[in-house]
Design an enzyme around this catalytic site. Structure first.
Site, PDB file in Angstrom:
ATOM      1  CG  HIS A 228      -1.762   1.375   0.951  1.00 32.19           C
ATOM      2  ND1 HIS A 228      -2.715   1.604  -0.010  1.00 32.19           N
ATOM      3  CD2 HIS A 228      -1.514   2.575   1.510  1.00 32.19           C
ATOM      4  CE1 HIS A 228      -3.054   2.882  -0.013  1.00 32.19           C
ATOM      5  NE2 HIS A 228      -2.336   3.495   0.898  1.00 32.19           N
ATOM      6  CE1 TYR A 232      -2.010   7.835  -0.831  1.00 31.46           C
ATOM      7  CE2 TYR A 232      -1.758   5.892   0.528  1.00 31.46           C
ATOM      8  CZ  TYR A 232      -2.567   6.808  -0.101  1.00 31.46           C
ATOM      9  OH  TYR A 232      -3.919   6.704  -0.008  1.00 31.46           O
ATOM     10  CG  HIS A 379      -8.277   2.206  -7.721  1.00 32.65           C
ATOM     11  ND1 HIS A 379      -8.583   3.463  -7.234  1.00 32.65           N
ATOM     12  CD2 HIS A 379      -7.248   1.752  -6.954  1.00 32.65           C
ATOM     13  CE1 HIS A 379      -7.781   3.742  -6.219  1.00 32.65           C
ATOM     14  NE2 HIS A 379      -6.952   2.734  -6.032  1.00 32.65           N
ATOM     15  CG  PHE A 380      -3.962  -0.387 -10.861  1.00 31.85           C
ATOM     16  CD1 PHE A 380      -3.361  -0.367 -12.102  1.00 31.85           C
ATOM     17  CD2 PHE A 380      -4.356  -1.613 -10.334  1.00 31.85           C
ATOM     18  CE1 PHE A 380      -3.193  -1.529 -12.824  1.00 31.85           C
ATOM     19  CE2 PHE A 380      -4.184  -2.785 -11.055  1.00 31.85           C
ATOM     20  CZ  PHE A 380      -3.610  -2.741 -12.306  1.00 31.85           C
ATOM     21  CG  HIS A 381      -4.721   1.648 -15.907  1.00 30.50           C
ATOM     22  ND1 HIS A 381      -4.893   0.352 -15.505  1.00 30.50           N
ATOM     23  CD2 HIS A 381      -3.678   1.623 -16.780  1.00 30.50           C
ATOM     24  CE1 HIS A 381      -4.012  -0.434 -16.114  1.00 30.50           C
ATOM     25  NE2 HIS A 381      -3.259   0.319 -16.902  1.00 30.50           N
ATOM     26  NE  ARG A 442      -5.795  -7.045 -10.352  1.00 28.86           N
ATOM     27  CZ  ARG A 442      -5.008  -6.518  -9.397  1.00 28.86           C
ATOM     28  NH1 ARG A 442      -5.451  -6.410  -8.142  1.00 28.86           N
ATOM     29  NH2 ARG A 442      -3.797  -6.100  -9.658  1.00 28.86           N
ATOM     30  NE  ARG A 443      -2.730  -9.945  -9.676  1.00 32.05           N
ATOM     31  CZ  ARG A 443      -3.202  -9.622  -8.476  1.00 32.05           C
ATOM     32  NH1 ARG A 443      -4.332 -10.120  -8.045  1.00 32.05           N
ATOM     33  NH2 ARG A 443      -2.526  -8.802  -7.707  1.00 32.05           N
TER      34      ARG A 443
HETATM   35 FE1  HAS Z   1      -5.508   2.446  -4.426  1.00 29.12          FE
HETATM   36  C1  HAS Z   1      -5.757  -0.953  -4.946  1.00 29.12           C
HETATM   37  C2  HAS Z   1      -7.716   2.244  -1.840  1.00 29.12           C
HETATM   38  C3  HAS Z   1      -5.171   5.836  -3.863  1.00 29.12           C
HETATM   39  C4  HAS Z   1      -2.818   2.518  -6.568  1.00 29.12           C
HETATM   40  N1  HAS Z   1      -4.501   1.060  -5.564  1.00 29.12           N
HETATM   41  C5  HAS Z   1      -4.793  -0.282  -5.658  1.00 29.12           C
HETATM   42  C6  HAS Z   1      -3.882  -0.903  -6.576  1.00 29.12           C
HETATM   43  C7  HAS Z   1      -3.012   0.084  -7.006  1.00 29.12           C
HETATM   44  C8  HAS Z   1      -3.431   1.307  -6.369  1.00 29.12           C
HETATM   45  C9  HAS Z   1      -1.845  -0.086  -7.952  1.00 29.12           C
HETATM   46  O1  HAS Z   1      -8.830   0.081  -0.022  1.00 29.12           O
HETATM   47  C10 HAS Z   1      -3.888  -2.364  -7.023  1.00 29.12           C
HETATM   48  C11 HAS Z   1      -2.956  -3.206  -6.219  1.00 29.12           C
HETATM   49  C12 HAS Z   1      -2.986  -4.621  -6.747  1.00 29.12           C
HETATM   50  O2  HAS Z   1      -2.322  -4.900  -7.750  1.00 29.12           O
HETATM   51  O3  HAS Z   1      -3.728  -5.441  -6.200  1.00 29.12           O
HETATM   52  N2  HAS Z   1      -6.339   3.787  -3.137  1.00 29.12           N
HETATM   53  C13 HAS Z   1      -7.241   3.503  -2.184  1.00 29.12           C
HETATM   54  C14 HAS Z   1      -7.645   4.723  -1.512  1.00 29.12           C
HETATM   55  C15 HAS Z   1      -6.930   5.746  -2.093  1.00 29.12           C
HETATM   56  C16 HAS Z   1      -6.099   5.144  -3.095  1.00 29.12           C
HETATM   57  C17 HAS Z   1      -8.639   4.868  -0.398  1.00 29.12           C
HETATM   58  N3  HAS Z   1      -4.248   3.891  -5.098  1.00 29.12           N
HETATM   59  C18 HAS Z   1      -4.252   5.216  -4.700  1.00 29.12           C
HETATM   60  C19 HAS Z   1      -3.147   5.909  -5.324  1.00 29.12           C
HETATM   61  C20 HAS Z   1      -2.477   4.972  -6.090  1.00 29.12           C
HETATM   62  C21 HAS Z   1      -3.190   3.722  -5.931  1.00 29.12           C
HETATM   63  C22 HAS Z   1      -2.851   7.369  -5.105  1.00 29.12           C
HETATM   64  C23 HAS Z   1      -1.272   5.092  -6.940  1.00 29.12           C
HETATM   65  C24 HAS Z   1      -0.577   6.172  -7.116  1.00 29.12           C
HETATM   66  N4  HAS Z   1      -6.556   0.941  -3.588  1.00 29.12           N
HETATM   67  C25 HAS Z   1      -7.345   1.061  -2.480  1.00 29.12           C
HETATM   68  C26 HAS Z   1      -7.785  -0.282  -2.049  1.00 29.12           C
HETATM   69  C27 HAS Z   1      -7.226  -1.192  -2.932  1.00 29.12           C
HETATM   70  C28 HAS Z   1      -6.460  -0.397  -3.887  1.00 29.12           C
HETATM   71  C29 HAS Z   1      -8.647  -0.623  -0.917  1.00 29.12           C
HETATM   72  C30 HAS Z   1      -7.366  -2.726  -2.907  1.00 29.12           C
HETATM   73  C31 HAS Z   1      -8.440  -3.147  -3.784  1.00 29.12           C
HETATM   74  C32 HAS Z   1      -8.503  -4.642  -3.942  1.00 29.12           C
HETATM   75  O4  HAS Z   1      -9.522  -5.227  -3.571  1.00 29.12           O
HETATM   76  O5  HAS Z   1      -7.569  -5.274  -4.453  1.00 29.12           O
HETATM   77  C33 HAS Z   1      -7.005   7.200  -1.684  1.00 29.12           C
HETATM   78  O6  HAS Z   1      -5.791   7.578  -1.124  1.00 29.12           O
HETATM   79  C34 HAS Z   1      -7.421   8.086  -2.785  1.00 29.12           C
HETATM   80  C35 HAS Z   1      -7.515   9.526  -2.353  1.00 29.12           C
HETATM   81  C36 HAS Z   1      -7.755  10.444  -3.503  1.00 29.12           C
HETATM   82  C37 HAS Z   1      -8.562  11.521  -3.480  1.00 29.12           C
HETATM   83  C38 HAS Z   1      -8.671  12.390  -4.677  1.00 29.12           C
HETATM   84  C39 HAS Z   1      -8.092  13.779  -4.429  1.00 29.12           C
HETATM   85  C40 HAS Z   1      -8.098  14.580  -5.675  1.00 29.12           C
HETATM   86  C41 HAS Z   1      -7.159  15.494  -6.007  1.00 29.12           C
HETATM   87  C42 HAS Z   1      -7.302  16.190  -7.311  1.00 29.12           C
HETATM   88  C43 HAS Z   1      -7.751  17.604  -7.104  1.00 29.12           C
HETATM   89  C44 HAS Z   1      -8.266  18.162  -8.372  1.00 29.12           C
HETATM   90  C45 HAS Z   1      -8.249  19.442  -8.673  1.00 29.12           C
HETATM   91  C46 HAS Z   1      -8.863  19.789  -9.960  1.00 29.12           C
HETATM   92  C47 HAS Z   1      -7.734  20.471  -7.765  1.00 29.12           C
HETATM   93  C48 HAS Z   1      -9.331  11.891  -2.265  1.00 29.12           C
HETATM   94  C49 HAS Z   1      -6.011  15.847  -5.117  1.00 29.12           C
HETATM   95  C50 HAS Z   1      -8.299  21.011 -10.570  1.00 29.12           C
HETATM   96  C51 HAS Z   1      -9.228  21.526 -11.576  1.00 29.12           C
HETATM   97  C52 HAS Z   1      -8.825  21.924 -12.783  1.00 29.12           C
HETATM   98  C53 HAS Z   1      -9.834  22.518 -13.674  1.00 29.12           C
HETATM   99  C54 HAS Z   1      -7.483  21.727 -13.288  1.00 29.12           C
HETATM  100 CU   CU1 Z   2      -3.790   0.275  -0.887  1.00 26.98          CU
END
Ligand code: HAS
Ligand code: CU1
Length: 553
Positions: A228, A232, A379-381, A442-443
Site C-alpha cells: 500500500h 504513496y 482504479h489503478f490506471h 483481472r490478471r
Molecule cells: Fe488504491 C488498490 C484504496 C489511492 C494505486 N490502488 C490499488 C492498486 C493500485 C493502487 C496499484 O482500499 C492495485 C494493487 C494490486 O495490484 O492489487 N487507493 C485507495 C484509496 C486511495 C487510493 C482509499 N491507489 C491510490 C493511489 C495509487 C493507488 C494514489 C497510486 C498512485 N486501492 C485502495 C484499495 C485497494 C487499492 C482498498 C485494494 C483493492 C482490492 O480489492 O484489491 C485514496 O488515497 C485516494 C484519495 C484520492 C482523493 C482524490 C483527491 C483529488 C485530487 C485532485 C484535485 C483536483 C483538482 C482539480 C484540484 C481523495 C487531489 C483542478 C481543476 C482543474 C480545472 C485543473
Molecule cells: Cu492500498
C-alpha cells in the site's frame, strides 16, 4: 528569495547528469513496459494479439513486463531523478555526496538489468505482485532488492544534504518541495522494510533452493505492508510538483503552505497502517484488524482531500490573478497552452475519479464486490497510470528542456499528447470499472479464458476499453517521440526556469515549528505501524503452512 543562494549555478548543475541518467532509465522502462499494453487493451475486447503476433512467450509474460516496468521501474527511476533535482534546487546546495549518488544509480541499474532480464527471458512471469508460491528466477528478486537498497541510499544522501543545509540555515523553514521530497523517502524507507524482509528472508533463499518451502500468506502480508505505501511513494513526488511547482506554472502562489505540510505529515503517518485493505478476502487475518486498517484508510484518504482543496484553491487564485471574475471562469483563464501545466491539470482531474474508486475499494463490504475484478485495474490506471504518470509527463515537459538546454521539440504535440492520454484514460478506466462490476476478472487473459459473459463484449463495453487503451498507447508514443526529438533534433535554446516558488523576504509563509519537525512524526508513524501490523503478523506467524514453489508458465 528566503535564503541567499548559497551555491553557484555551476555547483547546482552537478545533479543534472544524474537526473538525466535516471530519466533515461525511466523512459526505457516506460517504453518496454508499454509494448505489451496494446496486447492487454485488445485482450479486454476478446482479441488475442498474443496469438497473432507472439512476441511474448505468453500473455502473462507481457503483463509482468507491463506491471513491473511501469509500476515499479518507471516510477522509481523517475522519482529518484526528479526528487534529487528537487532537493538540490529547493535547498540551493549540491547533494552531500555525488559519489554516493552515482554509486546508488549504478547499483539500481544493475538491479534493473537483473529484473528486466529475468522477465524478458521468461524466467519471472509472476506479475508485479510476485505472489508466492509462484517462483521466479533469483535474479528477479535480487534485482528488485538492489533497486530498493538504492532508494535507501538515496535517503541517506538526502538526509546528509538536509543536515548540511540545516547547519547553514538555522531557524529557517525547510522549503516545501524539499520537505515533500524528504517525506517521500522517509515514508518509503519505513514502508519498504516489509518487502525487503519478504525478498531477503523468504523469496530469495527459496528461489535459490536454500530452503524448499515458503508461506504464501506471510509473503503476501509482508508484500502488502509495503504494497500500500508504495502507491504513496509514487504519488508523493507528484504532490511535491503540485505544491512546489504547479502554482508557479499556473501563474500563482500555493494557497496554504501549512495545509500542504499537514497533508505530507498525514501521508507519512497514515500510509503504513492500512495495507490489509488489499487482503480483506484473505483467510487467516483477523476481521478486527481488517476493520482497523479500513478506518485508517479513510484517514489517509483525508490527506488527498486536503490536497484537492489546497491545489484547487491555488488554481482558482491563479485564474483570478489572470482576470477571472465569475464562479468558474478561472478555469479557462489557466495557462492551458502550456504543456507542463496542462498535463498536470488533467492528471488532477483524473485523480478525483481515482480517489472515488479508492474509497469504494476501501469500504470493506463494497470491496468484496470489486476485489480481483477489472474494477481494480480501472482504479489503478486512474491513480498511478494517470494522476502520477500524467504529472510526470508534465514535469518532463519543463525538466528535459531545462536539463538539455534545448526547447521542447513541439509544445503543440505535447499538448495534444496530454489530451489524447487524458481522453484515453477516461474511456479506458470508466469501462474497466463497469466491466469489473460485471465480474470480469483481472490478471486473466480473457481471450483465452474458458468462461465469458456475452455482456462483457457488448460494443459499449470491452471494445470501448480497447479504444481507450489504444488512445493511451498513442499518447505514450507521442510523449516519447517528443522527448527523443527534443534531445536529437530541436535546435532552439530552451528558455525554462525551475518553477519553484520564490518569495521576497517579507512574504515568507509563517510555519509553526511543529510542521517543520521530523522526530515526532516519524515516531508516530512507527508506533501506528507497529500497532496495526504486529498483531496480524503474529497471528500469521503462529500458523505457518509453507508450500513448495510452482512454475505456472
Ligand atoms: Fe488504491 C488498490 C484504496 C489511492 C494505486 N490502488 C490499488 C492498486 C493500485 C493502487 C496499484 O482500499 C492495485 C494493487 C494490486 O495490484 O492489487 N487507493 C485507495 C484509496 C486511495 C487510493 C482509499 N491507489 C491510490 C493511489 C495509487 C493507488 C494514489 C497510486 C498512485 N486501492 C485502495 C484499495 C485497494 C487499492 C482498498 C485494494 C483493492 C482490492 O480489492 O484489491 C485514496 O488515497 C485516494 C484519495 C484520492 C482523493 C482524490 C483527491 C483529488 C485530487 C485532485 C484535485 C483536483 C483538482 C482539480 C484540484 C481523495 C487531489 C483542478 C481543476 C482543474 C480545472 C485543473
Ligand atoms: Cu492500498
Amino acid at each position: 528569495m528566503s535564503s541567499q543562494p548559497t551555491r553557484s549555478a555551476a555547483e547546482l548543475s552537478s545533479v543534472h547528469r544524474l537526473t538525466g541518467a535516471y530519466l533515461a532509465v525511466a523512459l526505457v522502462s516506460l517504453t518496454l513496459a508499454n509494448i505489451s499494453a496494446i496486447y492487454q487493451a485488445f485482450d479486454t475486447a476478446n482479441v488475442d494479439l498474443q496469438d497473432r503476433f507472439p512476441i511474448f512467450r505468453s500473455y502473462y509474460q507481457g503483463l509482468t513486463l507491463h506491471g513491473v516496468g511501469n509500476a515499479l521501474l518507471w516510477t522509481t527511476f523517475f522519482i529518484c531523478g526528479f526528487l534529487s533535482f528537487t532537493m538540490v534546487y529547493a535547498l540551493r546546495r549540491p547533494l552531500a555526496s555525488m559519489r554516493l549518488a552515482w554509486w546508488t544509480f549504478w547499483l539500481m541499474l544493475v538491479g534493473w538489468v537483473l529484473t528486466v532480464g529475468a522477465i524478458l527471458l521468461n524466467q519471472a512471469t509472476v506479475l508485479y505482485t510476485f505472489y508466492a508460491p509462484m517462483r521466479a528466477n533469483p535474479a528477479f528478486y535480487l534485482g528488485l532488492a538492489l533497486v530498493v537498497i538504492g532508494t535507501w541510499l538515496t535517503l541517506v544522501n538526502y538526509v546528509l544534504t538536509y543536515r548540511r543545509w540545516r547547519a547553514e540555515h538555522p531557524g529557517e523553514r525547510t522549503p516545501i518541495a524539499a520537505f515533500g521530497a524528504l517525506m517521500t523517502f522517509v515514508m518509503w524507507t519505513i514502508a519498504s522494510v516489509g518487502v525487503a524482509l519478504e525478498v531477503v528472508v523468504l523469496l530469495l533463499p527459496w528461489s535459490l533452493g536454500i530452503v524448499s518451502t515458503v508461506d504464501p500468506l506471510l509473503a503476501r502480508s509482508l508484500f502488502w505492508f509495503t504494497g500500500h505505501p508504495i502507491v504513496y511513494f509514487w504519488l508523493l513526488p507528484a504532490v511535491v510538483s503540485w505544491y512546489g511547482m504547479l502554482p508557479r506554472l499556473a501563474g500563482g502562489r500555493l494557497f496554504s503552505e501549512n495545509v500542504a505540510r499537514i497533508a505530507f505529515i498525514v501521508f507519512l503517518i497514515m500510509s503504513l497502517p492500512v495495507g490489509l485493505h488489499h487482503q480483506y478476502t484473505d483467510p487467516g487475518v483477523s476481521e478486527w484488524m481488517k476493520l482497523v486498517h479500513a478506518f485508517f484508510t479513510f484517514l489517509v484518504f483525508f490527506a488527498s482531500l486536503l490536497t484537492m482543496f489546497n491545489v484547487g484553491a491555488t488554481l482558482e487564485f491563479a485564474g483570478r490573478a489572470r482576470g477571472a471574475r465569475g464562479w468558474l471562469d478561472w478555469i479557462p483563464r489557466l495557462p492551458w497552452g502550456e504543456p507542463a501545466f496542462t498535463a498536470q491539470a488533467l492528471a488532477l482531474i483524473l485523480f478525483i475519479f481515482g480517489g472515488i474508486s479508492g474509497l469504494s475499494n476501501a469500504s470493506y463490504n463494497v470491496n468484496l464486490v470489486v476485489h480481483n475484478t477489472r474494477w481494480i485495474v480501472g482504479h489503478f490506471h486512474l491513480t498511478v497510470g494517470a494522476a502520477v504518470t500524467l504529472t510526470f509527463f508534465g514535469i518532463t515537459y519543463w525538466l528535459v528542456p531545462f536539463l538539455s538546454g534545448r526547447a521542447l521539440w513541439s509544445p503543440r504535440l505535447a499538448l495534444a499528447q496530454a489530451w489524447i492520454f487524458f481522453v484515453g484514460e477516461l474511456i479506458f478506466s470508466e469501462t474497466l470499472h463497469r466491466l469489473g462490476l460485471m465480474g470480469m476478472p483481472r490478471r486473466t487473459q480473457i481471450a483465452a479464458a474458458q468462461y465469458d459473459l456475452p455482456a462483457w463484449h457488448y460494443w459499449f463495453n470491452s471494445p470501448i476499453a480497447a479504444i481507450g487503451g489504444t488512445l493511451m498507447f498513442i499518447g505514450g508514443v507521442l510523449y516519447l517521440l517528443n522527448i527523443v526529438l527534443t534531445l536529437t533534433v530541436s535546435r532552439r535554446p530552451a528558455q525554462v526556469e525551475v518553477p519553484l516558488a520564490e518569495y521576497a523576504p517579507g512574504e515568507m509563509p509563517r510555519v509553526p515549528v511543529l510542521l517543520d519537525r521530523w522526530r515526532p512524526w516519524v515516531t508516530v508513524a512507527i508506533v501506528l505501524t507497529l500497532v496495526a501490523w504486529l498483531p496480524p503478523l503474529f497471528t500469521i506467524l503462529s500458523m505457518l503452512s509453507p508450500v513448495r514453489g510452482v512454475r505456472v508458465w
